[in-house]
Design a protein around this motif. Structure first.
Motif, short mmCIF file in Angstrom:
data_model
loop_
_atom_site.label_atom_id
_atom_site.label_comp_id
_atom_site.label_asym_id
_atom_site.label_seq_id
_atom_site.Cartn_x
_atom_site.Cartn_y
_atom_site.Cartn_z
N ARG A 111 33.16 38.03 28.57
CA ARG A 111 33.45 36.67 28.08
C ARG A 111 34.96 36.51 27.90
O ARG A 111 35.60 37.36 27.29
CB ARG A 111 32.73 36.41 26.77
CG ARG A 111 32.95 35.02 26.19
CD ARG A 111 32.21 34.85 24.88
NE ARG A 111 30.77 34.81 25.07
CZ ARG A 111 29.89 34.72 24.07
NH1 ARG A 111 30.33 34.68 22.80
NH2 ARG A 111 28.60 34.68 24.31
N THR A 112 35.50 35.42 28.42
CA THR A 112 36.94 35.17 28.36
C THR A 112 37.21 33.71 27.99
O THR A 112 36.31 32.87 28.01
CB THR A 112 37.62 35.46 29.71
OG1 THR A 112 37.29 34.40 30.64
CG2 THR A 112 37.17 36.79 30.29
N ASP A 113 38.49 33.44 27.71
CA ASP A 113 38.90 32.04 27.58
C ASP A 113 39.29 31.54 28.97
O ASP A 113 38.94 32.15 29.98
CB ASP A 113 40.04 31.90 26.57
CG ASP A 113 41.31 32.64 26.98
OD1 ASP A 113 41.40 33.09 28.15
OD2 ASP A 113 42.22 32.78 26.15
N ASN A 114 39.98 30.42 29.03
CA ASN A 114 40.30 29.80 30.32
C ASN A 114 41.73 30.05 30.78
O ASN A 114 42.32 29.24 31.48
CB ASN A 114 40.03 28.29 30.23
CG ASN A 114 38.55 27.98 30.06
OD1 ASN A 114 37.81 27.85 31.02
ND2 ASN A 114 38.11 27.87 28.81
N GLY A 115 42.26 31.21 30.38
CA GLY A 115 43.59 31.59 30.84
C GLY A 115 43.63 31.78 32.34
O GLY A 115 42.61 32.10 32.97
N PRO A 116 44.80 31.60 32.97
CA PRO A 116 44.89 31.70 34.43
C PRO A 116 44.50 33.07 34.98
O PRO A 116 44.04 33.17 36.12
CB PRO A 116 46.37 31.40 34.71
CG PRO A 116 47.08 31.67 33.42
CD PRO A 116 46.10 31.31 32.35
N GLN A 117 44.66 34.12 34.17
CA GLN A 117 44.26 35.46 34.63
C GLN A 117 42.75 35.52 34.87
O GLN A 117 42.28 36.22 35.77
CB GLN A 117 44.65 36.53 33.60
CG GLN A 117 46.13 36.66 33.36
CD GLN A 117 46.64 35.70 32.30
OE1 GLN A 117 45.92 34.81 31.86
NE2 GLN A 117 47.88 35.88 31.90
N PHE A 118 42.00 34.79 34.04
CA PHE A 118 40.54 34.88 34.07
C PHE A 118 39.88 33.80 34.93
O PHE A 118 38.73 33.95 35.33
CB PHE A 118 39.99 34.82 32.65
CG PHE A 118 40.63 35.80 31.72
CD1 PHE A 118 40.64 37.16 32.01
CD2 PHE A 118 41.26 35.38 30.56
CE1 PHE A 118 41.25 38.07 31.17
CE2 PHE A 118 41.87 36.28 29.70
CZ PHE A 118 41.87 37.63 30.01
N THR A 119 40.60 32.71 35.18
CA THR A 119 40.05 31.65 36.04
C THR A 119 40.49 31.83 37.49
O THR A 119 40.15 31.01 38.35
CB THR A 119 40.48 30.26 35.54
OG1 THR A 119 41.91 30.19 35.50
CG2 THR A 119 39.91 29.99 34.15
N SER A 120 41.23 32.88 37.76
CA SER A 120 41.72 33.12 39.12
C SER A 120 40.58 33.53 40.05
O SER A 120 39.55 34.06 39.61
CB SER A 120 42.77 34.25 39.10
OG SER A 120 42.17 35.49 38.71
#
Length: 215
Positions: A111-120
């Motif tokens: 589970r992650t937030d919507n930071g660019p590292q995780f939405t990539s």
């Protein structure tokens, strides 16, 4: 001379002088986080990024941590002067290896937030290739990522705020020692006043009963 834009488009198309159209990249579908009852380790992991400051060098550094919601262990982390999608991917793979899940058919949910590292696309494709379900919390709902947010508050209060770092090397060494202290020395009230690693080992040996967690 007044001419309709549609006619201009048709004439340009017939003459082959239109600029090539931008190709739209296909994005991976996003799964929003849902409420879960966690009854054991390696069911739900949370990850996020914490910022720190190096006074002696006048720049920031980043700490990306992965926590097991059940036993509160920081399974693995990345500390560096940059934190990109490739670092998130490497840390996730390393965490799976440390828990001996890299070749296991059953993988945890991450589970992650919507930071660019995780939405990539890189992170999404890696999760798909590894068989890891990736879910994102809705925007402006940090409570959905409460366990990693809580840990990063501890990291700030008990570690980062107590130092004025002169170099990244110094910061890295302090963080490394704190991670070991947190996992193996610091007791946690939510897991029966045991250390995260102690609770994980005790559960694996059936020495303690599971304390179900709503996350």
């Amino acid at each position: 001379m007044i001419i309709n834009k549609k006619k201009v488009y048709r004439l340009c198309k017939e003459m082959g002088i239109l600029k090539p159209q931008r190709q739209i990249k296909v994005k991976h579908p996003r799964r929003l986080a849902r409420n879960r009852i966690v009854t054991g380790p390696n069911q739900l992991w949370e990850t996020d990024i914490k910022y720190g400051y190096i006074a002696g060098e006048g720049r920031f550094f980043y700490v990306l941590s992965i926590i097991d919601v059940f036993d509160r262990s920081i399974i693995d982390y990345h500390a560096g002067l940059t934190c990109e999608a490739r670092h998130a991917v490497y840390t996730l793979k390393s965490a799976l290896w440390k828990r001996r899940l890299d070749k296991n058919a059953t993988k945890p949910v991450i589970r992650t937030d919507n930071g660019p590292q995780f939405t990539s696309n890189l992170f999404a494709q890696t999760c798909k290739d590894l068989g890891v379900e990736h879910e994102l919390i809705p925007y402006k709902t940090p409570n959905k990522n409460a366990h990693i947010e809580s840990f990063h508050s501890i990291l700030e209060e008990e570690c980062l705020a107590r130092y004025e770092f002169n170099s990244f090397r110094e910061a890295y060494e302090v963080i490394h020692k704190f991670m070991d202290y947190y996992n193996n020395v610091r007791i946690h009230s939510k897991i029966g006043y045991l250390t995260p690693s102690g609770y994980y080992d005790a559960f694996q040996r059936n020495f303690v009963k599971a304390l179900p967690i709503c996350a």
